[in-house]
Design a protein around this motif. Sequence first.
Motif: not given
Length: 111
Positions: A48-55
Amino acid sequence: MTGGYSDATIWFVILVLGVGTYLIRWSFLGALGGKAMPGWVLRLLRYTPVAVLPALVAPLVVWPAATEGQTDPARLAAAIATLSVGVLTKNVVLSILAGAGTLFGLIYIAG
């Protein structure tokens, strides 16, 4: 009265959004917090953090408000430097310093 809305309307919207936000968080923490989750759910939650931060960061790099939505080479270079240092060193602090140094350095050089 603010922007055509009454104070009561504004406070009503704030309260409804607050309750809605609380209920969304409670649905995960209160209702599911004490139960064991399946292994596949836990594996997916790790990303989840790996997907949210770039977004969150990508729009600020590609369409920065500081340049009125125009892509800025300094911000792109800073993002590339941050990503490169992060991948190579696995060090968050060095990644942040590399990105910030690149951004401020290129903005200083560009004038």
